[in-house]
Enzyme design. Sequence first.
Site, PDB file in Angstrom:
ATOM      1  N   GLU A   1       2.965  -9.147  -1.859  1.00 60.02           N
ATOM      2  CA  GLU A   1       1.806  -9.129  -2.828  1.00 60.02           C
ATOM      3  C   GLU A   1       2.462  -8.610  -4.080  1.00 60.02           C
ATOM      4  O   GLU A   1       1.908  -7.603  -4.635  1.00 60.02           O
ATOM      5  CB  GLU A   1       0.599  -8.378  -2.420  1.00 60.02           C
ATOM      6  CG  GLU A   1      -0.021  -9.050  -1.166  1.00 60.02           C
ATOM      7  CD  GLU A   1      -1.255  -8.325  -0.635  1.00 60.02           C
ATOM      8  OE1 GLU A   1      -1.462  -7.399  -1.180  1.00 60.02           O
ATOM      9  OE2 GLU A   1      -1.714  -8.776   0.414  1.00 60.02           O
TER      10      GLU A   1
ATOM     11  N   ASN B   1       2.597  -0.737  -3.532  1.00 55.18           N
ATOM     12  CA  ASN B   1       1.864  -1.513  -2.366  1.00 55.18           C
ATOM     13  C   ASN B   1       1.489  -0.643  -1.131  1.00 55.18           C
ATOM     14  O   ASN B   1       2.530   0.460  -1.085  1.00 55.18           O
ATOM     15  CB  ASN B   1       2.321  -2.968  -1.985  1.00 55.18           C
ATOM     16  CG  ASN B   1       1.613  -3.809  -0.969  1.00 55.18           C
ATOM     17  OD1 ASN B   1       1.189  -3.593   0.105  1.00 55.18           O
ATOM     18  ND2 ASN B   1       1.069  -4.819  -1.840  1.00 55.18           N
TER      19      ASN B   1
ATOM     20  N   HIS C   1      -4.237 -12.850   7.094  1.00 54.66           N
ATOM     21  CA  HIS C   1      -4.114 -12.098   5.705  1.00 54.66           C
ATOM     22  C   HIS C   1      -2.971 -11.013   5.980  1.00 54.66           C
ATOM     23  O   HIS C   1      -2.974 -10.491   7.067  1.00 54.66           O
ATOM     24  CB  HIS C   1      -5.226 -11.577   5.171  1.00 54.66           C
ATOM     25  CG  HIS C   1      -6.005 -12.648   4.400  1.00 54.66           C
ATOM     26  ND1 HIS C   1      -6.357 -12.605   3.044  1.00 54.66           N
ATOM     27  CD2 HIS C   1      -6.212 -13.623   4.934  1.00 54.66           C
ATOM     28  CE1 HIS C   1      -7.084 -13.743   2.804  1.00 54.66           C
ATOM     29  NE2 HIS C   1      -7.049 -14.379   3.834  1.00 54.66           N
ATOM     30  N   GLU C   2      -2.087 -10.656   5.328  1.00 59.58           N
ATOM     31  CA  GLU C   2      -1.074  -9.837   5.124  1.00 59.58           C
ATOM     32  C   GLU C   2      -0.210 -10.069   6.233  1.00 59.58           C
ATOM     33  O   GLU C   2       0.614  -9.205   6.850  1.00 59.58           O
ATOM     34  CB  GLU C   2      -1.215  -8.436   5.271  1.00 59.58           C
ATOM     35  CG  GLU C   2      -2.339  -7.908   4.029  1.00 59.58           C
ATOM     36  CD  GLU C   2      -3.939  -8.127   4.278  1.00 59.58           C
ATOM     37  OE1 GLU C   2      -4.437  -8.255   5.388  1.00 59.58           O
ATOM     38  OE2 GLU C   2      -4.404  -8.220   3.273  1.00 59.58           O
TER      39      GLU C   2
ATOM     40  N   GLU D   1      -2.653 -15.509   3.896  1.00 62.00           N
ATOM     41  CA  GLU D   1      -2.682 -14.907   2.562  1.00 62.00           C
ATOM     42  C   GLU D   1      -1.126 -14.810   2.181  1.00 62.00           C
ATOM     43  O   GLU D   1      -0.712 -15.824   1.520  1.00 62.00           O
ATOM     44  CB  GLU D   1      -3.374 -13.731   2.437  1.00 62.00           C
ATOM     45  CG  GLU D   1      -3.424 -12.934   1.003  1.00 62.00           C
ATOM     46  CD  GLU D   1      -3.947 -11.766   1.214  1.00 62.00           C
ATOM     47  OE1 GLU D   1      -4.871 -11.286   0.504  1.00 62.00           O
ATOM     48  OE2 GLU D   1      -3.543 -10.717   1.938  1.00 62.00           O
TER      49      GLU D   1
ATOM     50  N   GLU E   1      -8.096 -11.653  -4.939  1.00 60.86           N
ATOM     51  CA  GLU E   1      -8.448 -10.353  -5.051  1.00 60.86           C
ATOM     52  C   GLU E   1      -7.685  -9.536  -6.307  1.00 60.86           C
ATOM     53  O   GLU E   1      -8.329  -8.713  -6.672  1.00 60.86           O
ATOM     54  CB  GLU E   1      -8.290  -9.541  -3.742  1.00 60.86           C
ATOM     55  CG  GLU E   1      -6.766  -9.588  -3.145  1.00 60.86           C
ATOM     56  CD  GLU E   1      -6.555  -9.147  -1.877  1.00 60.86           C
ATOM     57  OE1 GLU E   1      -7.548  -9.019  -1.132  1.00 60.86           O
ATOM     58  OE2 GLU E   1      -5.262  -8.780  -1.524  1.00 60.86           O
TER      59      GLU E   1
END
Lengths: 703, 703
Positions: free
Chosen positions: A172, A194, A483-484, A502, A508
Amino acid sequence: MRKPLLVVVLMLHSMLFVKAQEISSPDKNLTLKFELEANGVPAYQLSYKGKQVIKSSKLGLETKDVPSFLDGFTITKTEQNTFDESWSPVWGEQKTIRNHYNELLVTLTQKAVQDRYIRIRFRVFNDGLGFRYEFPSQKNLNYFIIKEEHTQFALTGDHKAFWLPGDFDTQEYETVTSNLSEIRGKMKAAVTPNVSQTTFSPTGVQTPLMMKSKDGLYINIHEAALIDYSCMSLNLDDKNFVLESFLTPDAIGDKGYMQAPTQSPWRTVIVSDKAADILASKLILNLNEPTKYKDVSWIKPVKYVGVWWEMITGKSTWAYTDLENVQLGVTDYAKTTPNGKHGATTQHVKEYIDFAAKNGFDAVLVEGWNQGWEDWFGKTKDYVFDFVTPYPDFDVKELHRYAAEKGVKIIMHHETSGSVRNYERHLDTAYKFMVENGYNAVKSGYVGQIIPRGEHHYGQWLVNHYLYAITKAAEYKIMVNAHEAIRPTGLSRTYPNLIGNESARGTEYEAFGGNNPDHTTILPFTRLMGGPMDYTPGIFQTQVSAYNPENKSFVHTTLVHQLALYVTMYSPLQMAADLPETYNKHMDAFQFIKDVAVDWDETHILEAEPGDYITIARKAKNKEEWYIGSIADENPRTAVITFEYLPKGKTYEAVIYADGKNASYDKNPQSYAIRKVKVTSKTVLKQQIAPGGGAAVSIKQIK
Amino acid sequence: MRKPLLVVVLMLHSMLFVKAQEISSPDKNLTLKFELEANGVPAYQLSYKGKQVIKSSKLGLETKDVPSFLDGFTITKTEQNTFDESWSPVWGEQKTIRNHYNELLVTLTQKAVQDRYIRIRFRVFNDGLGFRYEFPSQKNLNYFIIKEEHTQFALTGDHKAFWLPGDFDTQEYETVTSNLSEIRGKMKAAVTPNVSQTTFSPTGVQTPLMMKSKDGLYINIHEAALIDYSCMSLNLDDKNFVLESFLTPDAIGDKGYMQAPTQSPWRTVIVSDKAADILASKLILNLNEPTKYKDVSWIKPVKYVGVWWEMITGKSTWAYTDLENVQLGVTDYAKTTPNGKHGATTQHVKEYIDFAAKNGFDAVLVEGWNQGWEDWFGKTKDYVFDFVTPYPDFDVKELHRYAAEKGVKIIMHHETSGSVRNYERHLDTAYKFMVENGYNAVKSGYVGQIIPRGEHHYGQWLVNHYLYAITKAAEYKIMVNAHEAIRPTGLSRTYPNLIGNESARGTEYEAFGGNNPDHTTILPFTRLMGGPMDYTPGIFQTQVSAYNPENKSFVHTTLVHQLALYVTMYSPLQMAADLPETYNKHMDAFQFIKDVAVDWDETHILEAEPGDYITIARKAKNKEEWYIGSIADENPRTAVITFEYLPKGKTYEAVIYADGKNASYDKNPQSYAIRKVKVTSKTVLKQQIAPGGGAAVSIKQIK
């Protein structure tokens, strides 16, 4: 046919000392050369239309417990094969995918290690190269532990690169665009905070890594079929421009536990002199195995809305009450005082169900329905959620009934907070609960540090877990959107219930300070190479403060750019992420989201330049309908949209959703204009795109 | 009564600065003193009949993420209570256990840490001290990570100690008997090889640690109620003879993840001037919570035989075929060639069932019934067993039918090879399989390095796992006997389906080179303090070579010593470990094993000295029958066996199983003599015990 070929090769070998082998792609544009360097070190090189793409690059693995697979090799056998077949994905960008390659399989023997041998399998497609290490079952090779894989990609120069900091726990980050030589200098700024992050090198980057050479070659390096192996990052020698594999370690520093017969994932190099070819490549899917599932009838693309963006923006909350009222696993929520901002209430979810039903959506995602959100994050908690216990104001049975009545599915949400032991302990119960209550898809989440502690999001332990969760879900006919989790490597071919991931900065982040305007012009060249992303586009209210005055973030695109993403960001799972109250104010623009398909017969990359622009046209699955998306970065441009893929001689009606005249992502994002025009296969549409803007086109038969 | 007391104490506090507190045991023999040292460091000391047992010793915990619980404390509240109740265990050494103590609860506040407070709870029993740290729920204390617990036990001198090397992964060491000052010098030799072992200090030892002071005090240090916390070892400062807690770290070096309200396990110091009192102590059980189970009717003591010793000796194998034929999870065993030595065949198991039925045993343990044993061990394999797939020559359904017909249960065997993720993934399926096929008890095993890698057998992760497996088993009404798991801490009071543990050198080591002759005279003072051991006694054929000519090991006891173990080594789970063919040759001696109870109304420790001898008499549960066991180390002796526990004025028939005249563990182990005598409560029997020998007595009413 194969056996005689083998014989021929073996005869060759017995006649001369094989030192080098070459194969080309079916179209002859790509040539792979394999050879042994001094000391029996395996090496390969790759050229495209006569230009070097990968200079001679070493291959091999360093092991912990047995002699390494690095040198001392002799070529004891080579085989060449051609493969050509077409196959149909369960869902995808096109109805049929051609899998066409020439293959070179080299057997390498280490005489000094009791004649232990491995194989390296190269497949050269028209769009690139895939290769992997294979470890056949044999007397003197059984278990081994990987200390490091040393696969090199020696580049020809200081290419422009679209890169993320190498990290074992997150993707991310904003993509940085720079020359390779600039990575070291830009690394520190690139590593933005993060909640779980582990970098490993000042020149370490992630894959898919997109590059462009000074002489106009587009090169993409990634991996395919990452199964029970740790994720590969790349470490750059920035003096010589050599990238080398860098695997994710486990809690004790090991990088892979292997037992023969086994193999590495495929290492992929996709090459073209046209950026569009990179986006069109199906090489990674082709290197994955056909689906393991006999019945895939239950796997279907999904267009959905959800109780989500309102929490992301801060308008409502996942939590039912306040932190001080909660003791995880102990609190009787019925006795706590609600915080008054809980999003996932029965009544509110019904409003989303109504909106979904009215506008033809398949499903409603509901996050924050289950107990634990007050204290879900951080503190390395072994137990947070049980995945089956709703808050007092979320009536599972009633919503099941109501949604079924309206013909809408509810999408389950399983946030694991990184505690995979706890998740695995509850997995069967959680999936059974879903089946009993009418859920057929789950969005799972892995936010925070991984438990077992010391393991990383991208290590073998977790790679094994993600697939465990997917295959177990398949037993219950459940689709998974993780996700993640690890970024995809084409596994959805084999396990098509993995309908989304994701594994990058999604929408987001537009509420967390914003994505760069060029973000979505890069993602298809990087993150999306391995598989679809649940990017959650469709934000019409680009000012987050409209929902939460304290949040000054804004979406770094125009409204129309958001529409175009439904085409440019391929996914079988597409969310209309904004709130119904906002869509209700823009039903004319919303019509495109209602119309756009989520499964396709054909895909045509009309224009593409990473970091600048993308224009894609796609034909809806089993329909005479086409949808076009065109996006730009912060610079305005004129998109040249062609229609040659339309059936000849027929005229269609195109609805064009365009940026307003003075639109721009930062000053005037919500300005748009909708017009209808007639188009044929010969039409060429020159469409102005605003800064951070886009265009969306729907094409239907004239009735 | 409690509230007024609280008020008094609080008033006292407001009147004077409380610095020290004392409480005594109900019989006044033990006195505990708590005080704050300089800088507000908590400390305690313990005396017995006026002699110091524990000199002033610091208390506290060092944390990683919040300020430590080490100093800066003031006493802000103290409470004293008395507790006296009797309770009945589901199974045990006596029908009723008295739980009688005086309690001191001290609240300690750290003014400099936002008035954060903890409590230390001391319970002083007639037989010793228990204390623990408590972390109440409060505004400024929630999550914390333990770096180390610093609980000291400052001893009064260079005691004689019965110790094992401190280790995070195994207790399967020979106990070393030495003075504390000699530990450092003897450590290296004490750390014998084990397949999973992690020592931490040249003076680190395990608990239960048994000691004897120069002035004749017996002192035992252990812990009670170890739940979701890491195992405590002790690190010795051998200049000052101070023992300090040393917790087992996790993969990243942390020692405990905590959330208030929570507490540490109890730290226990059992003290007496009579060794017999140590064995009679129920302090550790008393410090555990009453059972959590509503229905305990399905939990029953078990006497069993098993397909086991024949594999341990090498006479037969767990494996069905040979290693080279097997690929884990892939091999079709039906197509492999059997090795011809497989133990767990349908026919052979039926022979054991027949033997069990004929001789009144409850159950037959069968190891090696399931696929994977060819390649089960080492190589840090994530997957070995699936716990449900039998070898081709083991017919689950037929054996279920046959055993049920004969009124015998088969005991399941789950070897995890240390891979707890794999075990947890299969746990529900495995337990269901047991229920469907008539199994109500499982022997589980944790041989080898733990997976998740970096975790240890005795860390919080595994402590959590073992209890997870036990409580999940209870959902299926399954009893658990866990080998290589954490040593017990009295948890069987709360979770009585934990009917056994190994967690020490069991009888198997008699086939791996042998246990010391004093081994079983020490274990009751060490390993057994926390709970029963599945020691698997009853070896009549003491020469292992009789079963496997290549194995020169021999049992380091006489045959009669083996009989006595059924009484001296308390367990609700007792195996007759030798082969039916051997028992059939000694049916007269075997009669004792057939007769001996596995559950008891009363226990009387008649003689005891750690490392030398133990004589115990027990009354069978709900029967007018008594059984006596007496064992000696390598030195012959005369046991003085009294009978004052028999009802007065009645005469009973005692069958005495004695060592033969020239018996000895090393030269003449199988010599025995059986005689019958009449006994009353006034009888005193002087019974000669051979070197490494024993005596066993059964007492029944004269019919």
